[in-house]
Design a protein around this motif. Sequence first.
Motif, PDB file in Angstrom:
ATOM      1  N   TRP A   1      12.484  17.189 -19.914  1.00  0.00           N
ATOM      2  CA  TRP A   1      11.440  16.158 -19.873  1.00  0.00           C
ATOM      3  C   TRP A   1      11.466  15.307 -21.142  1.00  0.00           C
ATOM      4  O   TRP A   1      11.355  14.083 -21.073  1.00  0.00           O
ATOM      5  CB  TRP A   1      10.062  16.787 -19.676  1.00  0.00           C
TER       6      TRP A   1
ATOM      7  N   VAL B   1      12.044  11.254 -21.288  1.00  0.00           N
ATOM      8  CA  VAL B   1      11.153  10.295 -21.948  1.00  0.00           C
ATOM      9  C   VAL B   1      11.955   9.418 -22.906  1.00  0.00           C
ATOM     10  O   VAL B   1      11.759   8.199 -22.963  1.00  0.00           O
ATOM     11  CB  VAL B   1       9.997  11.023 -22.668  1.00  0.00           C
TER      12      VAL B   1
ATOM     13  N   ARG C   1       8.475   1.488 -20.999  1.00  0.00           N
ATOM     14  CA  ARG C   1       7.592   2.108 -21.988  1.00  0.00           C
ATOM     15  C   ARG C   1       7.023   3.367 -21.349  1.00  0.00           C
ATOM     16  O   ARG C   1       6.028   3.309 -20.624  1.00  0.00           O
ATOM     17  CB  ARG C   1       6.477   1.141 -22.377  1.00  0.00           C
ATOM     18  N   PRO C   2       7.644   4.523 -21.610  1.00  0.00           N
ATOM     19  CA  PRO C   2       7.277   5.744 -20.885  1.00  0.00           C
ATOM     20  C   PRO C   2       5.832   6.180 -21.057  1.00  0.00           C
ATOM     21  O   PRO C   2       5.278   6.827 -20.177  1.00  0.00           O
ATOM     22  CB  PRO C   2       8.231   6.805 -21.423  1.00  0.00           C
ATOM     23  N   MET C   3       5.210   5.826 -22.157  1.00  0.00           N
ATOM     24  CA  MET C   3       3.811   6.213 -22.349  1.00  0.00           C
ATOM     25  C   MET C   3       2.863   5.319 -21.546  1.00  0.00           C
ATOM     26  O   MET C   3       1.716   5.677 -21.325  1.00  0.00           O
ATOM     27  CB  MET C   3       3.431   6.171 -23.833  1.00  0.00           C
ATOM     28  N   VAL C   4       3.357   4.170 -21.096  1.00  0.00           N
ATOM     29  CA  VAL C   4       2.557   3.253 -20.285  1.00  0.00           C
ATOM     30  C   VAL C   4       3.029   3.305 -18.827  1.00  0.00           C
ATOM     31  O   VAL C   4       2.224   3.372 -17.909  1.00  0.00           O
ATOM     32  CB  VAL C   4       2.655   1.814 -20.833  1.00  0.00           C
ATOM     33  N   ASP C   5       4.335   3.253 -18.656  1.00  0.00           N
ATOM     34  CA  ASP C   5       4.936   3.274 -17.321  1.00  0.00           C
ATOM     35  C   ASP C   5       5.307   4.714 -16.967  1.00  0.00           C
ATOM     36  O   ASP C   5       6.443   5.148 -17.165  1.00  0.00           O
ATOM     37  CB  ASP C   5       6.192   2.396 -17.288  1.00  0.00           C
ATOM     38  N   GLY C   6       4.345   5.454 -16.449  1.00  0.00           N
ATOM     39  CA  GLY C   6       4.543   6.872 -16.178  1.00  0.00           C
ATOM     40  C   GLY C   6       5.626   7.178 -15.162  1.00  0.00           C
ATOM     41  O   GLY C   6       6.159   8.280 -15.128  1.00  0.00           O
ATOM     42  N   TRP C   7       6.002   6.213 -14.350  1.00  0.00           N
ATOM     43  CA  TRP C   7       7.032   6.414 -13.345  1.00  0.00           C
ATOM     44  C   TRP C   7       8.421   6.534 -13.952  1.00  0.00           C
ATOM     45  O   TRP C   7       9.290   7.194 -13.379  1.00  0.00           O
ATOM     46  CB  TRP C   7       7.022   5.268 -12.335  1.00  0.00           C
TER      47      TRP C   7
ATOM     48  N   VAL D   1       9.876  10.018 -14.716  1.00  0.00           N
ATOM     49  CA  VAL D   1      10.021  10.754 -13.450  1.00  0.00           C
ATOM     50  C   VAL D   1      11.295  10.310 -12.733  1.00  0.00           C
ATOM     51  O   VAL D   1      12.055  11.141 -12.218  1.00  0.00           O
ATOM     52  CB  VAL D   1       8.777  10.560 -12.552  1.00  0.00           C
TER      53      VAL D   1
END
Length: 121
Positions: A23, A27, A35-41, A44
């Motif tokens: 994980w 990230v 932006r992984p902290m904003v774009d949670g998809w 994944v």
Amino acid sequence: MTDASLPAVPSLARRFGALLLDWMLCVLVAGIFARPMVDGWAPVVVLIAEYTFFVGLFGQTPGMRLAKITCLGDQTGQPVGLLRGALRGILLALVIPALVMDPERRGLHDRAAGTIIRPAV
């Protein structure tokens, strides 16, 4: 699969440690294009791609390699291919299938993809 000649099933802590390492890698990689902290998809999607490629072709992700575990076909003991690797990754991303386990610690995602987790040799 209760044969005494089979290697022991890796602990849940070892499996979770491998997933945590994967994980963190996802990230970091997702940070290249989102932006992984904003774009949670984004992480994944990277996780599913990672499982598709690494489990499908090599039988272990980078996190699994560090944790010294493998994910191979339950019937063949070989890497499962891209389609079954993708299925396992998608179901793992849904979380719930991974939490529902049988006595051999195989989650629904493992049973659906026909995979089994064993210590790496």
